[in-house]
Design a protein around this motif. Structure first.
Motif, PDB file in Angstrom:
ATOM      1  N   MET A 340       0.838  -1.193   0.000  1.00 21.03           N
ATOM      2  CA  MET A 340       0.000   0.000   0.000  1.00 21.03           C
ATOM      3  C   MET A 340       0.874   1.244   0.000  1.00 21.03           C
ATOM      4  SD  MET A 340      -2.941   1.257   2.718  1.00 21.03           S
ATOM      5  CE  MET A 340      -3.804  -0.305   2.618  1.00 21.03           C
ATOM      6  N   ILE A 341       0.580   2.166  -0.927  1.00 21.64           N
ATOM      7  CA  ILE A 341       1.230   3.472  -0.995  1.00 21.64           C
ATOM      8  C   ILE A 341       0.203   4.515  -0.586  1.00 21.64           C
ATOM      9  CG2 ILE A 341       2.357   5.164  -2.484  1.00 21.64           C
ATOM     10  CD1 ILE A 341       3.202   2.848  -4.303  1.00 21.64           C
ATOM     11  N   LEU A 342       0.512   5.283   0.441  1.00 17.24           N
ATOM     12  CA  LEU A 342      -0.390   6.319   0.926  1.00 17.24           C
ATOM     13  C   LEU A 342       0.228   7.687   0.684  1.00 17.24           C
ATOM     14  CD1 LEU A 342      -1.531   4.739   4.327  1.00 17.24           C
ATOM     15  CD2 LEU A 342      -2.759   4.755   2.151  1.00 17.24           C
ATOM     16  N   VAL A 343      -0.540   8.591   0.084  1.00 17.68           N
ATOM     17  CA  VAL A 343      -0.104   9.964  -0.154  1.00 17.68           C
ATOM     18  C   VAL A 343      -0.954  10.866   0.719  1.00 17.68           C
ATOM     19  CG1 VAL A 343       0.262  11.776  -1.868  1.00 17.68           C
ATOM     20  CG2 VAL A 343       0.519   9.377  -2.521  1.00 17.68           C
ATOM     21  N   THR A 344      -0.307  11.748   1.451  1.00 16.31           N
ATOM     22  CA  THR A 344      -1.026  12.578   2.416  1.00 16.31           C
ATOM     23  C   THR A 344      -0.669  14.050   2.243  1.00 16.31           C
ATOM     24  OG1 THR A 344      -1.485  12.903   4.775  1.00 16.31           O
ATOM     25  CG2 THR A 344       0.754  12.287   4.174  1.00 16.31           C
ATOM     26  N   GLY A 345      -1.581  14.888   2.628  1.00 17.15           N
ATOM     27  CA  GLY A 345      -1.385  16.330   2.523  1.00 17.15           C
ATOM     28  C   GLY A 345      -2.726  17.024   2.458  1.00 17.15           C
ATOM     29  N   PRO A 346      -2.762  18.347   2.618  1.00 16.40           N
ATOM     30  CA  PRO A 346      -4.028  19.080   2.579  1.00 16.40           C
ATOM     31  C   PRO A 346      -4.609  19.133   1.176  1.00 16.40           C
ATOM     32  CG  PRO A 346      -2.188  20.602   2.726  1.00 16.40           C
ATOM     33  CD  PRO A 346      -1.612  19.231   2.881  1.00 16.40           C
ATOM     34  N   THR A 347      -5.841  19.580   1.063  1.00 17.93           N
ATOM     35  CA  THR A 347      -6.477  19.761  -0.243  1.00 17.93           C
ATOM     36  C   THR A 347      -5.658  20.738  -1.085  1.00 17.93           C
ATOM     37  OG1 THR A 347      -8.658  19.375   0.709  1.00 17.93           O
ATOM     38  CG2 THR A 347      -8.571  20.506  -1.417  1.00 17.93           C
ATOM     39  N   GLY A 348      -5.435  20.371  -2.343  1.00 18.82           N
ATOM     40  CA  GLY A 348      -4.678  21.242  -3.232  1.00 18.82           C
ATOM     41  C   GLY A 348      -3.184  21.078  -3.152  1.00 18.82           C
ATOM     42  N   SER A 437      -3.614   5.156  -2.324  1.00 20.90           N
ATOM     43  CA  SER A 437      -4.710   5.944  -1.772  1.00 20.90           C
ATOM     44  C   SER A 437      -4.159   7.194  -1.089  1.00 20.90           C
ATOM     45  CB  SER A 437      -5.526   5.110  -0.772  1.00 20.90           C
ATOM     46  OG  SER A 437      -6.698   5.806  -0.377  1.00 20.90           O
ATOM     47  N   THR A 438      -5.074   8.011  -0.561  1.00 31.66           N
ATOM     48  CA  THR A 438      -4.699   9.219   0.174  1.00 31.66           C
ATOM     49  C   THR A 438      -5.330   9.197   1.557  1.00 31.66           C
ATOM     50  OG1 THR A 438      -6.579  10.593  -0.518  1.00 31.66           O
ATOM     51  CG2 THR A 438      -4.681  10.500  -1.993  1.00 31.66           C
ATOM     52  N   VAL A 439      -4.680   9.897   2.476  1.00 35.37           N
ATOM     53  CA  VAL A 439      -5.208  10.110   3.824  1.00 35.37           C
ATOM     54  C   VAL A 439      -4.926  11.575   4.164  1.00 35.37           C
ATOM     55  CG1 VAL A 439      -5.095   9.440   6.258  1.00 35.37           C
ATOM     56  CG2 VAL A 439      -4.706   7.726   4.478  1.00 35.37           C
ATOM     57  N   HIS A 440      -5.891  12.241   4.767  1.00 38.42           N
ATOM     58  CA  HIS A 440      -5.701  13.660   5.081  1.00 38.42           C
ATOM     59  C   HIS A 440      -5.011  13.814   6.431  1.00 38.42           C
ATOM     60  CE1 HIS A 440      -7.518  15.985   1.835  1.00 38.42           C
ATOM     61  NE2 HIS A 440      -8.383  14.991   1.704  1.00 38.42           N
ATOM     62  N   THR A 441      -3.677  13.906   6.405  1.00 36.76           N
ATOM     63  CA  THR A 441      -2.883  14.210   7.593  1.00 36.76           C
ATOM     64  C   THR A 441      -1.793  15.191   7.188  1.00 36.76           C
ATOM     65  OG1 THR A 441      -1.402  12.330   7.208  1.00 36.76           O
ATOM     66  CG2 THR A 441      -3.306  11.947   8.635  1.00 36.76           C
ATOM     67  N   ASN A 442      -1.046  15.673   8.167  1.00 34.44           N
ATOM     68  CA  ASN A 442      -0.026  16.695   7.893  1.00 34.44           C
ATOM     69  C   ASN A 442       1.359  16.126   7.640  1.00 34.44           C
ATOM     70  OD1 ASN A 442      -1.760  18.959   8.120  1.00 34.44           O
ATOM     71  ND2 ASN A 442      -1.640  18.840  10.358  1.00 34.44           N
ATOM     72  N   SER A 443       1.614  14.885   8.043  1.00 31.04           N
ATOM     73  CA  SER A 443       2.944  14.314   7.878  1.00 31.04           C
ATOM     74  C   SER A 443       2.836  12.813   7.707  1.00 31.04           C
ATOM     75  CB  SER A 443       3.831  14.645   9.079  1.00 31.04           C
ATOM     76  OG  SER A 443       3.361  13.971  10.239  1.00 31.04           O
ATOM     77  N   ALA A 444       3.957  12.186   7.327  1.00 33.18           N
ATOM     78  CA  ALA A 444       3.973  10.731   7.161  1.00 33.18           C
ATOM     79  C   ALA A 444       3.707  10.031   8.486  1.00 33.18           C
ATOM     80  CB  ALA A 444       5.322  10.298   6.580  1.00 33.18           C
ATOM     81  N   ALA A 445       4.328  10.510   9.571  1.00 31.99           N
ATOM     82  CA  ALA A 445       4.158   9.871  10.870  1.00 31.99           C
ATOM     83  C   ALA A 445       2.706   9.916  11.335  1.00 31.99           C
ATOM     84  CB  ALA A 445       5.068  10.538  11.901  1.00 31.99           C
ATOM     85  N   GLU A 446       2.034  11.044  11.089  1.00 36.68           N
ATOM     86  CA  GLU A 446       0.641  11.176  11.528  1.00 36.68           C
ATOM     87  C   GLU A 446      -0.290  10.248  10.758  1.00 36.68           C
ATOM     88  OE1 GLU A 446      -0.720  15.196  11.595  1.00 36.68           O
ATOM     89  OE2 GLU A 446       1.112  15.939  12.527  1.00 36.68           O
TER      90      GLU A 446
END
Length: 585
Positions: A340-348, A437-446
């Motif tokens: 699983m590859i997860l990409v995270t960050g705010p909208t935009g 997939s994506t997850v809405h968090t601020n960092s990889a650890a979160e």
């Protein structure tokens, strides 16, 4: 008109075997004979003129190369920086499409003669097209292409402003907008937009101009916003909103109606939000999609258009902004048959582009790729894409369950929002599928703690997640006007630079010129890429917190977002103030 002076140097250097412009470039000291010979060969292979090739490849500065060409071919040349814009012919007198295609600027009209600035001598042979369209006899004057482009954009922008000025006298009694003349679907042809006649309603021309101008300026969103006594239009360019127009307040209802007609929304419903879409065909092989949302506010309907350019998802991985190590880690996990590859960050923050870059790498005939998105923003041939429709029960979890019965190799889920979706994604990654997939968090650890807080078992997290990418988008400094910043060394140390970096690095700051927006042009990704190592897995099993995960990532040599941003600053790609803006807590 102000002409350049003849360049110094004369026949300072002999260039045996070279002729014409190549010989003069050498004799003026702008190129070596070997470089000129190589440039001639490359120009022939690219089917470009020598002048265009040496300018576009950066071999010779545009202004020096154009001046040398003017003397070689006996053509006049003009310095557009000294040009008075108010002395140019009215922009509305000339077809915008032809001016843009030829990259020519009308300078002076006298009777049936028209003087135009052209970027290359080869353009002179194409002026027949302008003559046929206008009935005027055009005469060309050379102008450096780096001046001509911005001046032409400003010149054509005057036409849009004149159109807005004409609207000031139009009140709310504007005639019908021609609802019955709309096409059978939501596709609009850009050629018909550009060909709008003087009989068309001002509202239609205004909306069309806004859409085309947003595309030309590289905007990602368009906002039509009504307030108590005013109405404004804003573009989001490089992540920042900018005012572009203030139509008359009385026009707000008509503009909203026009947009809703184009996007197939119910124009009679003004109390509930609605979603629609517009497809604008730019050429025979390129179209731009607009995702449209209307929102009832206390002063009228606000409409926001998200511009979805399929070309944005076709960029190579080299263009994203990964460091060499980060690129290798991403590509390595993409090669794995499962995980699983997860990409995270705010909208935009560019998560969709990062995911689709990976999808494009994987998109081969031997793979079955399925995606579930809310909504599908970019359509990709060869990929099975599903629009999530929660109102009829088609959510991420139900789409994922269906995918697993469709013999997939790769599955992309637009977002993991709940435990049910997370558990199905984990199951898919553990049973021979690669999941993105994506997850809405601020960092990889979160991201790891977010999955645990959703209720995913630590063992499942440790055995399924392969790579986490946290990202932001930073505005890129304009290469034409950026300049070194004078920042005290102590301040740089406080910002996170090491002593060695403080002594060696040159930090640049934005200035602003005709070719950029407030000193910036374009954006570049800033990434934190963290593979799940054995140490990280052990910490997951111990139910560690985000501080524990972050510490391990730093110990294993993976820079966080802040550090990655500072590396971009040292490369001259962005400014320290921009990194502070996107990485502040």
């Amino acid at each position: 008109m102000n002409d350049y002076h003849k360049p110094p140097g004369g026949n300072a250097r002999h260039a045996p075997g070279l002729r014409g412009l190549a010989k003069r470039l050498v004799s003026d000291g702008l190129m070596t004979p070997a470089a000129a010979e190589r440039a001639e060969q490359e120009a022939r292979e690219s089917e470009l003129s020598l002048l265009q090739h040496v300018i576009e490849s950066g071999m010779v500065p545009a202004r020096q190369a154009t001046l040398t060409a003017a003397w070689e071919y006996g053509l006049p040349i003009i310095d557009l920086d000294a040009l008075r814009a108010d002395g140019l012919p009215p922009p509305g007198d000339f077809p915008e499409k032809i001016l843009r295609r030829l990259n020519v600027l009308p300078l002076k009209r006298r009777g049936h003669s028209l003087t135009v600035a052209v970027p290359y001598p080869s353009t002179l042979a194409k002026l027949d097209e302008l003559q046929f369209a206008t009935g005027l006899s055009p005469e060309g004057i050379l102008a450096p292409v780096d001046q001509l482009g911005p001046v032409l954009e400003n010149y054509l922008a005057q036409h849009e402003q004149n159109m807005l000025d004409d609207m000031q006298g139009v009140d709310d009694a504007v005639g019908e907008l021609g609802y019955g003349e709309e096409p059978a679907d939501n596709e609009v042809d850009a050629t018909s937009i550009n060909a709008a006649s003087g009989d068309d309603a001002p509202i239609i021309k205004f909306v069309n101009k806004i859409l085309l101008d947003a595309i030309r300026r590289g905007a990602s969103d368009i906002h039509f916003e009504p307030y108590e006594t005013s109405y404004r239009v804003r573009f989001r360019i490089d992540g920042i909103l900018h005012d572009v127009a203030h139509p008359p307040f009385a026009m707000r209802t008509r503009i909203a109606a026009r947009m809703k007609v184009m996007s197939r929304l119910d124009i009679s419903e003004r109390r509930l939000p609605q979603d629609g879409a517009i497809k604008l065909r730019i050429s025979s092989n390129r179209s731009i999609d607009f995702r449209v949302n209307s929102l009832p506010t206390v002063y009228g309907e606000k409409l926001v258009l998200r511009i979805l350019d399929p070309a944005s998802a076709q960029m190579g991985i080299e263009q994203l902004g990964f460091t060499a190590e980060q690129k290798v880690m991403y590509e390595s996990v993409l090669d794995d048959p499962q995980g699983m590859i997860l990409v995270t960050g705010p909208t935009g923050s560019g998560k969709t582009v990062t995911l689709y870059t990976g999808i494009n790498i994987l998109n081969e005939v031997e793979r079955n790729i399925c995606t579930a998105e809310d909504p599908v923003e970019i359509k990709v041939p060869g990929v099975n894409q599903v629009n999530i429709l929660p109102r009829i029960g088609l959510d991420f979890a139900s789409a994922l369950r269906a995918f697993l019965r469709q013999d997939p190799d790769v599955v992309m889920v637009g977002e993991i929002r709940d435990l049910e979706t997370a558990e199905i994604a984990v199951k898919a990654s553990q049973t021979g599928h690669l999941v993105l997939s994506t997850v809405h968090t601020n960092s990889a650890a979160e991201t790891l703690t977010r999955l645990a807080n959703m209720g995913v078992a630590p063992f499942n997290i440790a055995s399924s997640v392969s790579l986490i990418i946290a990202q932001r988008l930073a505005r890129k400094l304009c290469k034409h006007c950026k300049q070194p910043a004078e920042i005290p060394h102590e301040v740089l140390r406080q910002q996170g630079f090491t002593d060695a970096e403080v002594d060696q690095a040159t930090i640049f700051e934005p200035v602003g010129c005709k070719q950029c927006t407030q000193g910036y042009k374009g954006r570049v990704g800033v990434y934190e890429v963290v593979p799940i190592s054995s140490n990280m897995s052990q910490m997951i099993m111990k139910q560690g917190n985000s501080l524990d995960f972050d510490r391990i990532a730093r110990e294993e040599g993976h820079p966080d977002l802040r550090r990655s941003g500072l590396l971009k600053v040292m490369q001259g790609l962005t400014s320290l103030s921009e990194v502070n803006r996107i990485t502040k807590d």
